[in-house]
Design a protein around this motif. Structure first.
Motif, PDB file in Angstrom:
ATOM      1  N   SER A  34       0.815  -1.210   0.000  1.00 38.30           N
ATOM      2  CA  SER A  34       0.000   0.000   0.000  1.00 38.30           C
ATOM      3  C   SER A  34       0.854   1.268   0.000  1.00 38.30           C
ATOM      4  N   ASP A  35       2.049   1.188   0.569  1.00 33.78           N
ATOM      5  CA  ASP A  35       2.936   2.352   0.526  1.00 33.78           C
ATOM      6  C   ASP A  35       3.371   2.655  -0.900  1.00 33.78           C
ATOM      7  N   THR A  36       3.811   1.594  -1.578  1.00 35.25           N
ATOM      8  CA  THR A  36       4.241   1.769  -2.965  1.00 35.25           C
ATOM      9  C   THR A  36       3.070   2.322  -3.789  1.00 35.25           C
ATOM     10  N   ALA A  37       1.924   1.732  -3.555  1.00 34.59           N
ATOM     11  CA  ALA A  37       0.740   2.166  -4.297  1.00 34.59           C
ATOM     12  C   ALA A  37       0.536   3.667  -4.114  1.00 34.59           C
ATOM     13  N   ARG A  38       0.575   4.089  -2.880  1.00 36.02           N
ATOM     14  CA  ARG A  38       0.381   5.502  -2.587  1.00 36.02           C
ATOM     15  C   ARG A  38       1.399   6.345  -3.358  1.00 36.02           C
ATOM     16  N   ARG A  39       2.612   5.882  -3.312  1.00 43.43           N
ATOM     17  CA  ARG A  39       3.696   6.620  -3.966  1.00 43.43           C
ATOM     18  C   ARG A  39       3.430   6.736  -5.484  1.00 43.43           C
ATOM     19  N   VAL A  40       3.034   5.637  -6.047  1.00 44.63           N
ATOM     20  CA  VAL A  40       2.763   5.625  -7.486  1.00 44.63           C
ATOM     21  C   VAL A  40       1.617   6.578  -7.819  1.00 44.63           C
ATOM     22  N   ILE A  41       0.566   6.466  -7.015  1.00 39.37           N
ATOM     23  CA  ILE A  41      -0.607   7.305  -7.289  1.00 39.37           C
ATOM     24  C   ILE A  41      -0.240   8.779  -7.201  1.00 39.37           C
ATOM     25  N   LYS A  42       0.551   9.097  -6.194  1.00 37.01           N
ATOM     26  CA  LYS A  42       0.968  10.482  -6.038  1.00 37.01           C
ATOM     27  C   LYS A  42       1.774  10.945  -7.260  1.00 37.01           C
ATOM     28  N   ALA A  43       2.686  10.086  -7.681  1.00 41.65           N
ATOM     29  CA  ALA A  43       3.498  10.426  -8.854  1.00 41.65           C
ATOM     30  C   ALA A  43       2.613  10.642 -10.077  1.00 41.65           C
ATOM     31  N   ALA A  44       1.620   9.762 -10.218  1.00 40.92           N
ATOM     32  CA  ALA A  44       0.714   9.878 -11.356  1.00 40.92           C
ATOM     33  C   ALA A  44       0.005  11.217 -11.338  1.00 40.92           C
ATOM     34  N   GLU A  45      -0.470  11.585 -10.150  1.00 41.29           N
ATOM     35  CA  GLU A  45      -1.159  12.865 -10.040  1.00 41.29           C
ATOM     36  C   GLU A  45      -0.225  14.015 -10.354  1.00 41.29           C
ATOM     37  N   ALA A  46       0.963  13.929  -9.820  1.00 40.84           N
ATOM     38  CA  ALA A  46       1.919  15.014 -10.024  1.00 40.84           C
ATOM     39  C   ALA A  46       2.188  15.229 -11.515  1.00 40.84           C
ATOM     40  N   LEU A  47       2.287  14.137 -12.229  1.00 47.37           N
ATOM     41  CA  LEU A  47       2.585  14.243 -13.664  1.00 47.37           C
ATOM     42  C   LEU A  47       1.324  14.502 -14.502  1.00 47.37           C
ATOM     43  N   GLY A  48       0.184  14.394 -13.855  1.00 45.87           N
ATOM     44  CA  GLY A  48      -1.057  14.511 -14.626  1.00 45.87           C
ATOM     45  C   GLY A  48      -1.238  13.334 -15.573  1.00 45.87           C
ATOM     46  N   TYR A  49      -0.875  12.181 -15.065  1.00 51.42           N
ATOM     47  CA  TYR A  49      -0.948  10.986 -15.908  1.00 51.42           C
ATOM     48  C   TYR A  49      -2.382  10.598 -16.228  1.00 51.42           C
ATOM     49  N   GLN A  50      -2.625  10.324 -17.503  1.00 51.33           N
ATOM     50  CA  GLN A  50      -3.906   9.803 -17.960  1.00 51.33           C
ATOM     51  C   GLN A  50      -3.624   8.515 -18.713  1.00 51.33           C
ATOM     52  N   PRO A  51      -4.205   7.423 -18.267  1.00 54.43           N
ATOM     53  CA  PRO A  51      -3.925   6.176 -18.985  1.00 54.43           C
ATOM     54  C   PRO A  51      -4.404   6.283 -20.433  1.00 54.43           C
ATOM     55  N   ASN A  52      -3.724   5.642 -21.300  1.00 52.57           N
ATOM     56  CA  ASN A  52      -4.088   5.638 -22.708  1.00 52.57           C
ATOM     57  C   ASN A  52      -5.018   4.452 -22.984  1.00 52.57           C
ATOM     58  N   PRO A  53      -6.306   4.770 -23.200  1.00 52.91           N
ATOM     59  CA  PRO A  53      -7.277   3.679 -23.326  1.00 52.91           C
ATOM     60  C   PRO A  53      -7.047   2.849 -24.576  1.00 52.91           C
ATOM     61  N   ILE A  54      -6.377   3.422 -25.545  1.00 54.25           N
ATOM     62  CA  ILE A  54      -6.141   2.678 -26.779  1.00 54.25           C
ATOM     63  C   ILE A  54      -5.145   1.557 -26.538  1.00 54.25           C
ATOM     64  N   ALA A  55      -4.086   1.905 -25.838  1.00 55.74           N
ATOM     65  CA  ALA A  55      -3.101   0.877 -25.513  1.00 55.74           C
ATOM     66  C   ALA A  55      -3.744  -0.199 -24.639  1.00 55.74           C
ATOM     67  N   ARG A  56      -4.535   0.261 -23.708  1.00 55.18           N
ATOM     68  CA  ARG A  56      -5.203  -0.700 -22.837  1.00 55.18           C
ATOM     69  C   ARG A  56      -6.107  -1.619 -23.647  1.00 55.18           C
ATOM     70  N   SER A  57      -6.837  -1.005 -24.557  1.00 55.93           N
ATOM     71  CA  SER A  57      -7.742  -1.803 -25.380  1.00 55.93           C
ATOM     72  C   SER A  57      -6.991  -2.853 -26.169  1.00 55.93           C
ATOM     73  N   LEU A  58      -5.888  -2.429 -26.713  1.00 52.89           N
ATOM     74  CA  LEU A  58      -5.128  -3.358 -27.550  1.00 52.89           C
ATOM     75  C   LEU A  58      -4.735  -4.583 -26.735  1.00 52.89           C
ATOM     76  N   LYS A  59      -4.344  -4.310 -25.515  1.00 50.14           N
ATOM     77  CA  LYS A  59      -3.889  -5.400 -24.661  1.00 50.14           C
ATOM     78  C   LYS A  59      -5.056  -6.267 -24.165  1.00 50.14           C
ATOM     79  N   THR A  60      -6.097  -5.590 -23.729  1.00 51.48           N
ATOM     80  CA  THR A  60      -7.186  -6.325 -23.086  1.00 51.48           C
ATOM     81  C   THR A  60      -8.263  -6.750 -24.080  1.00 51.48           C
TER      82      THR A  60
END
Lengths: 342, 342
Positions: A34-60
């Motif tokens: 959960s610590d790592t998770a928190r760290r990752v989430i914070k980093a994502a927010e800081a960078l304004g990360y938005q997952p790319n649904p196209i890449a996700r779609s391709l995979k899933t």
DNA sequence: TTGTAGGCGTTATCAA
DNA sequence: TTGATAACGCCTACAA
């Protein structure tokens, strides 16, 4: 610099991309500290990360889109259904791709192809005819779908429709109470369940009230349109059979009646009463305001959206069909039957 | 077996996937021997190959989708615009994702986020307000967009709008010819270009005809709605200033007038004439049928679609704005001014 | 004219 | 719990 990717987030958080993926996805978050998770989430927010649904779609191989097949968005029936669908789908992370078929099977086929090539995860179909080879075929291919408004014969596919039969009963009951005994029906296309069910319900309602069921008082329209409604009413009129009320297959057909009333100087509701079906917008502004059966269009959309989501998430559920309750909206186009001239 | 991939086609044709890709893509077909190309294409057809647009998108970072931002699809104005857009976009291989904002800036922001995360290649926006920070910001971020119906101040973005000023001129001219000299305007929201332009055009038309421009005869509606139209007309009426005609900001506002006419027993067009704007469907079925300015909605959609495609394909073209011509549809809600009671 | 190789951004599988 | 690796299906330098 362009939009940050998962890698950037991972790097910023000092973890591997795979870990970042797990941390960011609620489904898999429990697999990560959960610590790592928190760290990752914070980093994502800081960078304004938005997952790319196209890449996700391709995979899933899940596109997060569904297809909505309409005859014509321009028909005021459909926009509220669309909104209902989107109200359910949006929060679930899905978007709808809308296509119009203009009731042309070739166009429909082509449009459905487009949707499939865009990898939609399911279809909501408002164009069903009783015999519908394309739908049959899609069903056999395991395409998930939900039918709205109309149904198809012999096809085990969930559908959301208004309780058409009950709607017609309400209309007939209303007219009978007003003293009408000679009632005509301008039926919708008999290639659609809606047209057939309403016509059948009309006959059985007449019989239920002990009225006679004169074939001269039934005309079928080839389309759900004003023009066809007008044509049908003229045909009844020219047939010479007496009648004092009309149950129209839908509001557009009823509007066609209005045109004929104007054309021939017939007083509505003085001489002839009319009931529509659907309760399109602005019917209360007509002269006379149209009495009609109100269909909960938004609700139809909501239920259809829900049902499709359900069948996406639990593919093994057996299909159910839903009939939504209707109500009669009494306005000015219906009045007591004129004293019998018989 | 599931849907065939490019590899399968290549294998069937006895070539490498790269060659198959080139052969199948019209842009690059000339790079490949025409015999091989033919062979590949035949194999593709035999297998029923459909390229996977998701994979393509991931590689090219072009999604083949655009976003359509509407206030509310349920407003009959929009479906024809949507159809127009799709008529252009479909053949070009694009699909539209439609969102509704309900005129709520927060919702709009959220919806636009969704669209962007789906990697739309451009936006067609029908919700512009004169001051519109979100659009400003998107523009600065280089998001391609086209405005429809309404425009924004100080933003160098292409727009497709009806020639609103000319439409109002037509309406006023028509009323003046009928002998009206005291004409009221129920203006639309002044936060929208449409509302402002029409109101401004109204004043200048009055002046052009040498009529006086009584402030008591101008009321602004907060929304484009029947309720606001009714409220505005009551306000003019209660103000006591005399008038014999109304130019409504749009058809919905005009419909609100009809409600007030019914409520207060005012004869339209006997005592008061009304002109609407837009020519929504079924206005000819009202009593009286509404005289209004017809807007070529489908065409607006077509032009908007074209312009967006253009700006996608030639990003450096400088933005143009298009004003579409309008026409007056004279129906029963306008008639000669009653003999002056002055 | 064709093949090779690598990567678009993500997730799933496996190993550590 | 985390990391390494591969793969989803396609396109495109680059090399052959």
């Amino acid at each position: 610099m362009s939009t940050p990717t998962l890698r950037d987030v991972a790097e910023a958080a000092g973890v591997h991309a795979a870990t970042a993926s797990r941390a960011l996805n609620p489904e898999t978050r429990r697999l990560v500290n959960s610590d790592t998770a928190r760290r990752v989430i914070k980093a994502a927010e800081a960078l304004g990360y938005q997952p790319n649904p196209i890449a996700r779609s391709l995979k899933t191989s899940k596109s997060g889109t569904i297809g909505l097949v309409l005859p014509d968005l321009t028909n005021p029936l459909f926009p509220p259904i669309v909104r209902g669908i989107e109200d359910v789908l949006g929060p679930a992370g899905f978007s709808a791709l809308i296509v119009n078929t203009d009731n042309d099977p070739a166009r429909e086929q082509q449009q459905v192809m487009t949707l499939r090539s865009r990898q939609v995860e399911g279809l909501i179909v408002a164009t069903a005819r009783l015999e519908h080879p394309l739908l049959q075929q899609l069903h056999e291919q395991g395409v998930r779908m939900v039918l709205v408004n109309r149904r198809t014969d012999d096809l085990d596919v969930p559908s959301i429709t208004p309780d058409d039969a009950r709607g017609v009963e309400l209309a007939v009951e209303h007219l009978v109470k007003l003293g009408h005994t000679r009632i005509a029906h301008l039926a919708g296309p008999q290639s659609t369940s809606t047209g057939v069910v309403r016509a059948r319900a009309f006959h059985s309602a007449l019989r239920g009230h002990g009225l006679d069921d004169d074939p001269a008082l039934l005309v079928t329209c080839d389309y759900w349109s004003e023009e066809e409604g007008a044509r049908a009413l003229r045909q009844v009129l020219d047939g010479g059979a007496e009648f004092t009320a009309v149950v129209a297959g839908n509001d557009l057909i009823a509007l066609g009646c209005y045109d004929v009333f104007a054309e021939r100087g017939i007083d509505c509701p003085g001489e002839v009463s009319v009931v529509g079906f659907n309760d399109m917008p602005f019917l209360d502004k007509l002269r006379p305001p149209l009495t009609t059966v109100a269909v909960p269009h938004h609700q139809i959309g909501v239920e259809a959206g829900r049902m499709l989501l359900e069948s996406i998430h639990e593919p093994d559920r057996s299909p159910r069909s839903v009939f939504l309750p209707l109500s009669l909206v009494v306005r000015g186009s219906t009045a007591a039957a004129p004293a019998s001239r018989a």
